[in-house]
Design a protein around this motif. Structure first.
Motif, PDB file in Angstrom:
ATOM      1  N   ILE A 103       3.131   3.915   7.990  1.00 45.59           N
ATOM      2  CA  ILE A 103       3.431   4.712   6.676  1.00 45.59           C
ATOM      3  C   ILE A 103       2.605   5.629   6.412  1.00 45.59           C
ATOM      4  N   THR A 104       1.323   5.842   7.051  1.00 48.54           N
ATOM      5  CA  THR A 104       0.555   6.714   6.717  1.00 48.54           C
ATOM      6  C   THR A 104       1.015   8.146   7.296  1.00 48.54           C
ATOM      7  N   GLY A 105       1.738   8.073   8.274  1.00 46.09           N
ATOM      8  CA  GLY A 105       2.284   9.193   8.755  1.00 46.09           C
ATOM      9  C   GLY A 105       3.434   9.497   7.948  1.00 46.09           C
ATOM     10  N   SER A 120     -10.089   8.307   4.359  1.00 47.96           N
ATOM     11  CA  SER A 120     -10.131   7.408   5.176  1.00 47.96           C
ATOM     12  C   SER A 120      -9.079   6.372   4.885  1.00 47.96           C
ATOM     13  N   VAL A 121      -8.613   5.491   5.775  1.00 51.80           N
ATOM     14  CA  VAL A 121      -7.428   4.762   5.512  1.00 51.80           C
ATOM     15  C   VAL A 121      -7.526   3.393   6.546  1.00 51.80           C
ATOM     16  N   GLY A 122      -7.042   2.359   6.117  1.00 50.03           N
ATOM     17  CA  GLY A 122      -6.650   1.279   7.083  1.00 50.03           C
ATOM     18  C   GLY A 122      -7.418   0.013   6.777  1.00 50.03           C
ATOM     19  N   GLU A 123      -8.728   0.133   6.447  1.00 50.75           N
ATOM     20  CA  GLU A 123      -9.692  -0.842   6.479  1.00 50.75           C
ATOM     21  C   GLU A 123     -10.985  -0.554   5.538  1.00 50.75           C
ATOM     22  N   PRO A 124     -11.801  -1.590   5.177  1.00 51.02           N
ATOM     23  CA  PRO A 124     -12.762  -0.982   4.503  1.00 51.02           C
ATOM     24  C   PRO A 124     -13.781  -0.423   5.444  1.00 51.02           C
ATOM     25  N   MET A 125     -14.405   0.869   4.999  1.00 52.28           N
ATOM     26  CA  MET A 125     -15.208   1.374   6.007  1.00 52.28           C
ATOM     27  C   MET A 125     -16.661   0.769   5.910  1.00 52.28           C
ATOM     28  N   VAL A 128     -12.999  10.339   0.599  1.00 50.53           N
ATOM     29  CA  VAL A 128     -11.905   9.577  -0.285  1.00 50.53           C
ATOM     30  C   VAL A 128     -11.422   8.446   0.770  1.00 50.53           C
ATOM     31  N   ASP A 129     -11.859   7.433   0.214  1.00 51.90           N
ATOM     32  CA  ASP A 129     -11.505   6.056   0.964  1.00 51.90           C
ATOM     33  C   ASP A 129     -10.407   5.685   0.346  1.00 51.90           C
ATOM     34  N   THR A 130      -8.926   5.684   0.910  1.00 52.21           N
ATOM     35  CA  THR A 130      -7.927   5.355   0.208  1.00 52.21           C
ATOM     36  C   THR A 130      -7.544   4.034   0.476  1.00 52.21           C
ATOM     37  N   TRP A 131      -7.368   3.194  -0.672  1.00 55.37           N
ATOM     38  CA  TRP A 131      -6.802   1.853  -0.585  1.00 55.37           C
ATOM     39  C   TRP A 131      -5.422   1.870  -0.849  1.00 55.37           C
ATOM     40  N   TRP A 132      -4.459   1.535   0.160  1.00 54.45           N
ATOM     41  CA  TRP A 132      -2.852   1.342  -0.279  1.00 54.45           C
ATOM     42  C   TRP A 132      -2.208   0.678   0.855  1.00 54.45           C
ATOM     43  N   GLN A 133      -0.999   0.516   0.913  1.00 52.58           N
ATOM     44  CA  GLN A 133      -0.297  -0.245   1.980  1.00 52.58           C
ATOM     45  C   GLN A 133       1.109   0.197   2.204  1.00 52.58           C
ATOM     46  N   THR A 134       1.656  -0.202   3.321  1.00 53.42           N
ATOM     47  CA  THR A 134       2.906   0.213   3.510  1.00 53.42           C
ATOM     48  C   THR A 134       3.879  -0.174   2.335  1.00 53.42           C
ATOM     49  N   GLU A 135       3.814  -1.102   1.554  1.00 51.66           N
ATOM     50  CA  GLU A 135       4.592  -1.358   0.684  1.00 51.66           C
ATOM     51  C   GLU A 135       4.232  -0.546  -0.776  1.00 51.66           C
ATOM     52  N   GLY A 152      -1.842  -9.171  -1.179  1.00 48.81           N
ATOM     53  CA  GLY A 152      -2.549  -9.905  -0.039  1.00 48.81           C
ATOM     54  C   GLY A 152      -3.656  -9.574   0.147  1.00 48.81           C
ATOM     55  N   ASP A 153      -4.316  -8.914  -0.502  1.00 48.21           N
ATOM     56  CA  ASP A 153      -6.029  -8.691  -0.066  1.00 48.21           C
ATOM     57  C   ASP A 153      -6.869  -9.205  -1.067  1.00 48.21           C
ATOM     58  N   SER A 154      -7.961  -9.553  -0.704  1.00 45.42           N
ATOM     59  CA  SER A 154      -8.965  -9.998  -1.702  1.00 45.42           C
ATOM     60  C   SER A 154      -9.793  -8.802  -2.158  1.00 45.42           C
ATOM     61  N   TRP A 164     -14.026  -3.356  -4.382  1.00 43.09           N
ATOM     62  CA  TRP A 164     -14.589  -3.272  -3.098  1.00 43.09           C
ATOM     63  C   TRP A 164     -13.497  -4.377  -2.369  1.00 43.09           C
ATOM     64  N   VAL A 165     -12.690  -3.807  -1.566  1.00 43.90           N
ATOM     65  CA  VAL A 165     -11.651  -4.638  -0.845  1.00 43.90           C
ATOM     66  C   VAL A 165     -12.434  -5.310   0.516  1.00 43.90           C
ATOM     67  N   MET A 166     -12.100  -6.747   0.511  1.00 42.13           N
ATOM     68  CA  MET A 166     -12.481  -7.670   1.326  1.00 42.13           C
ATOM     69  C   MET A 166     -12.074  -7.781   2.704  1.00 42.13           C
ATOM     70  N   GLY A 167     -10.493  -7.879   2.520  1.00 42.64           N
ATOM     71  CA  GLY A 167      -9.729  -8.191   3.657  1.00 42.64           C
ATOM     72  C   GLY A 167      -8.621  -8.899   3.108  1.00 42.64           C
ATOM     73  N   ARG A 168      -7.611  -9.159   4.181  1.00 41.64           N
ATOM     74  CA  ARG A 168      -6.662 -10.109   3.908  1.00 41.64           C
ATOM     75  C   ARG A 168      -6.725 -11.237   3.569  1.00 41.64           C
ATOM     76  N   ILE A 169      -5.995 -12.076   2.538  1.00 46.68           N
ATOM     77  CA  ILE A 169      -6.021 -13.427   2.263  1.00 46.68           C
ATOM     78  C   ILE A 169      -4.751 -14.316   3.264  1.00 46.68           C
ATOM     79  N   HIS A 217      -4.358  -1.430  12.009  1.00 46.81           N
ATOM     80  CA  HIS A 217      -3.142  -1.902  11.837  1.00 46.81           C
ATOM     81  C   HIS A 217      -2.819  -3.477  11.689  1.00 46.81           C
ATOM     82  N   ARG A 218      -1.653  -3.525  11.040  1.00 45.48           N
ATOM     83  CA  ARG A 218      -1.453  -4.758  10.490  1.00 45.48           C
ATOM     84  C   ARG A 218      -0.714  -5.526  11.715  1.00 45.48           C
ATOM     85  N   LEU A 219      -1.277  -6.743  11.856  1.00 49.89           N
ATOM     86  CA  LEU A 219      -0.514  -7.755  12.781  1.00 49.89           C
ATOM     87  C   LEU A 219      -0.414  -9.086  12.482  1.00 49.89           C
TER      88      LEU A 219
HETATM   89  O1  PRX Z   1      -5.693  -4.967   3.960  1.00 49.40           O
HETATM   90  C1  PRX Z   1      -5.702  -3.740   3.546  1.00 49.40           C
HETATM   91  C2  PRX Z   1      -5.939  -2.514   4.620  1.00 49.40           C
HETATM   92  O2  PRX Z   1      -4.391  -2.335   4.981  1.00 49.40           O
HETATM   93  C3  PRX Z   1      -3.449  -3.116   4.484  1.00 49.40           C
HETATM   94  C4  PRX Z   1      -2.308  -2.143   4.464  1.00 49.40           C
HETATM   95  O3  PRX Z   1      -1.942  -2.019   5.904  1.00 49.40           O
HETATM   96  P1  PRX Z   1      -0.457  -1.152   6.221  1.00 49.40           P
HETATM   97  O4  PRX Z   1       0.487  -1.612   5.455  1.00 49.40           O
HETATM   98  O5  PRX Z   1      -0.444  -1.178   7.653  1.00 49.40           O
HETATM   99  O6  PRX Z   1      -1.137   0.190   5.564  1.00 49.40           O
HETATM  100  C5  PRX Z   1      -2.158   0.744   6.114  1.00 49.40           C
HETATM  101  C6  PRX Z   1      -2.285   2.331   5.756  1.00 49.40           C
HETATM  102  C7  PRX Z   1      -2.218   2.338   4.141  1.00 49.40           C
HETATM  103  C8  PRX Z   1      -4.000  -3.387   3.295  1.00 49.40           C
HETATM  104  O7  PRX Z   1      -3.390  -4.625   2.547  1.00 49.40           O
HETATM  105  N1  PRX Z   1      -6.501  -1.336   4.051  1.00 49.40           N
HETATM  106  C9  PRX Z   1      -5.607  -0.111   3.982  1.00 49.40           C
HETATM  107  N2  PRX Z   1      -6.626   0.685   3.461  1.00 49.40           N
HETATM  108  C10 PRX Z   1      -7.829   0.222   3.179  1.00 49.40           C
HETATM  109  C11 PRX Z   1      -7.500  -1.234   3.641  1.00 49.40           C
HETATM  110  N3  PRX Z   1      -8.541  -2.093   3.211  1.00 49.40           N
HETATM  111  C12 PRX Z   1      -9.750  -1.579   2.942  1.00 49.40           C
HETATM  112  N4  PRX Z   1      -9.788  -0.303   2.293  1.00 49.40           N
HETATM  113  C13 PRX Z   1      -8.849   0.755   2.573  1.00 49.40           C
HETATM  114  N5  PRX Z   1      -9.276   1.881   2.259  1.00 49.40           N
END
Ligand code: PRX
Length: 643
Positions: free
Chosen positions: A316-318, A391-396, A416-423, A507-509, A519-524, A533-535
């Protein structure tokens, strides 16, 4: 859910917005507050104004949001536009026409530049090729290609004629491609003879051939193959066409029809906690608006920026930040084809220097990998062109954050630490560069128009700074997914069910600190985050169980220095295989996962066990396995354990 709460709690460092930056930024503190207040007061007016201002409409909309079938929200429904026209034709006026839209560097060092006018031509040629193949509006086209200009051209050509693209990451296996071909029902597959990666060739066409075996239930009638590596491949008569032959003789004039705002733009598969990956569906106007606005706000894109998002178009980032967002803003986008450390660990920095990259958007896993290589690789290059890092993908983790800021950004670039998702289609929570001071490891505050909250198990908002909970979004936004392809129930159940359709559940805590920073902690859920990458654990488990020696398998994530999380598998062998050699079996199982999903899902370690801890209702107790895989003592409540 409370396990990882402590991880960032002691992080108190604060890096203010550089003053020179705030003065020039598209959004500063007062503008941000004004927008947030407006969105709060009248969300529809807020979004309506932005959509009129930032998109080029063929038919203006009169209605902003249709909530009639919530949570299936629909945006700008009676309006129409063309996404490709917004990304290309719009920029063909005056001098902008000759501005570089794409600058591409191949792994072999070759460089190609396409101006907006040239991009327009390439997209038109290929859109006409698709039309010639009887691709109609709404038809699905699967794209399984390397990171080359033609992959971007293919996406935009689909958008131009209203075909729905589904990009499959080139690192995915034949089996994963097969699943996506079947699920989308695509008639056309776009691929290449091969892809360069780390000096080797990934045989994309051979994977495609395996995915297209006759016994599979796909609908593919035509395969268009780009010649990239010159690899020897089989071309099936009547089915396979070379890209260069297919576009030869096509007209460079291709009208861009007005498509309804809610016309589907693409399907992108992502992992969930159960079953096979789900096809996340995005539609045209709302998605484009959000990709465009967030690119502008988060990266503060300016006329003379050379912008590089290192993600592959298979993610999705692409989609949002290599293709749609930056091009809708008329930016110059840099693309790189190959592996980050090839031929040496300074490849990225050499490209930043040579191309004068000013905005760099990458992932924590890459930052950690570079950090490990040592500063000397970076110091060889002049990175003074950089002015913003994303930055994107997980907490840094703060250590990597500080290194990114100091060593890459020379201490002067906002991060710029961007939290978001495919959705979510685009950024949801981020420290906007002219607005929010940076705290290492925090994604700071919601973007204008976004209402994010942290709630407890009952759905009540949590206001204590030291308590974590579910990260939810409590108002619809234009970039949100429109559903799960072919499975409306799964959409409702996964994203809305838990709290009675009140919130979008990410789906994140997360937790919020005293300044409201997230402060995103991870998936629940049972989703792993490997290198950003989500698996789904379920997918990897079924790949393992598909091996004839395996009776049962469970997969958990364990911390990993570079990848963030690595895959650890617990496997019960069938009786007849109990005596098999474990080393050989481990190798075979790793190969099996690579074949069925792709190398990113390959387990780092495999434990052969006699039983798996289960609850009385038969659910695997993953937290126990996690503790075991991490070598921790089991102190958790095991009262529901069956055996
Ligand atoms: O858990 C969060 C984490 O990646 C999940 C989304 O994954 P995906 O749909 O593959 O998209 C990745 C690119 C947007 C989120 O539910 N995540 C993504 N960015 C961050 C993050 N966790 C913490 N900080 C971020 N900046």
């Amino acid at each position: 859910m409370t396990q990882s709460i402590d991880s960032h709690l002691n992080e108190e460092r604060l890096f203010p917005v550089p003053e020179t930056f705030a003065a020039r930024a598209h959004l500063d503190q007062s503008e941000y507050q004004r927008l947030q207040a407006e969105a709060e007061r009248d969300p529809e007016a807020f979004w309506g104004t932005l959509a009129r201002e930032h998109l080029l409409w063929e038919q203006p909309f009169s209605r902003v949001l249709d909530q009639g079938e919530a949570p299936f929200y629909r945006w700008f429904t009676d309006g129409s536009l063309n996404v490709a026209k917004n990304c290309i034709d719009r920029h063909l006026q005056g001098a902008q026409k000759h501005k570089a839209a794409l600058i591409w560097e191949g792994e072999d060092g070759s460089v190609k530049t396409l101006t907006y006018a040239q991009l327009h031509r390439e997209v038109s040629l290929f859109a006409n090729t698709l039309r010639g193949e009887k691709v109609e509006s709404g038809d699905r086209v699967v794209i399984y290609m390397p990171m080359v200009i033609e992959a971007v051209v293919a996406m935009l050509a689909c958008a131009r004629i209203g075909a729905v693209h589904s990009v499959v990451f080139g690192g995915f296996s034949a089996e994963a491609l097969k699943d996506r071909l079947e699920d989308t029902g695509a008639r056309i597959l776009l691929t290449a003879d091969g892809a360069y990666r780390g000096g080797k060739i990934v045989p994309l066409k051979r994977h495609a051939d395996q995915a297209l075996l006759r016994e599979h239930e796909h609908q593919v009638e035509r395969v268009i193959v780009l010649q990239r590596t010159g690899t020897d491949i089989d071309m099936l008569d009547g089915r396979d066409l070379w890209w260069h032959e297919a576009i030869a003789g096509q007209s460079a004039h291709c009208p861009a029809p007005a498509l309804p705002a809610e016309h589907p733009l693409f399907i992108l598969y992502t992992s969930g906690s159960t079953g096979k990956p789900k096809g996340i569906l995005h539609s045209s106007a709302g998605y484009l608006l959000w990709a465009k606005l967030t690119s502008r706000w988060s990266f503060d894109l300016k006329e003379d920026d050379v912008y590089w998002c290192t993600a592959d178009v298979g993610w999705i980032t692409g989609h949002s930040y290599v293709v749609y967002g930056p091009l809708a803003n008329g930016a110059t986008v840099f693309l790189y084809e190959g592996a980050p450390m090839y031929p040496q660990p300074d490849r990225f920095w050499s490209m930043v220097e040579r191309h004068g990259i000013s905005v760099l958007y990458t992932a924590p896993t890459a930052v950690r990998a570079f950090m490990k290589m040592g500063d000397s690789w970076v110091k060889k290059h002049d990175l003074s062109s950089l002015r913003l890092l994303g930055s994107v993908g997980e907490p840094m983790n703060p250590e990597a954050w500080i290194w990114y800021r100091d060593v890459i950004g020379g201490g002067k670039c906002p991060i710029v630490d961007t939290w978001w998702q495919t959705e979510t289609g685009g950024h949801m929570i981020a420290p906007l560069p002219g607005v929010s001071a940076n705290k290492p490891g925090s994604c700071a505050l919601p973007l204008p128009g976004i209402s994010a909250k942290v709630v407890n198990e009952q759905g009540e908002e949590i206001d204590a700074a030291d308590q974590g909970g579910y990260l939810v979004i409590d108002r619809p936004w234009p970039g949100m997914l429109r559903g799960v392809w072919g499975n409306p129930e799964r959409y409702v159940q996964t994203y809305w069910g838990k709290f009675g359709n009140r919130y979008y559940i990410a789906g994140d805590s997360a937790r919020r600190d005293k300044d409201g920073y997230f402060w995103v902690m991870g998936r629940i859920d049972d989703v792993l985050n490997v290198s950003g990458h989500r698996l789904g654990t379920a997918e990897i488990e079924s790949a393992l169980v598909a091996h004839p020696a395996v009776a049962e398998a469970a997969v958990v994530g364990i911390p990993h220095e570079i990848k963030g999380e690595a895959v650890s598998a617990f496997v019960i062998l069938k009786a007849a295989h109990q005596g098999d050699d474990h080393d050989q079996l481990s190798a075979a199982l790793r190969a099996q996962v690579t074949d069925l999903i792709g190398a990113i899902a390959r387990p780092d370690d495999i434990h052969f066990v006699d039983s798996l801890p289960k609850t009385r209702s038969g659910k695997i107790m993953r937290r126990l396995l996690r503790a075991q895989a991490r070598g921790e003592e089991i102190t958790q409540d095991i009262s529901t354990l069956e055996d």
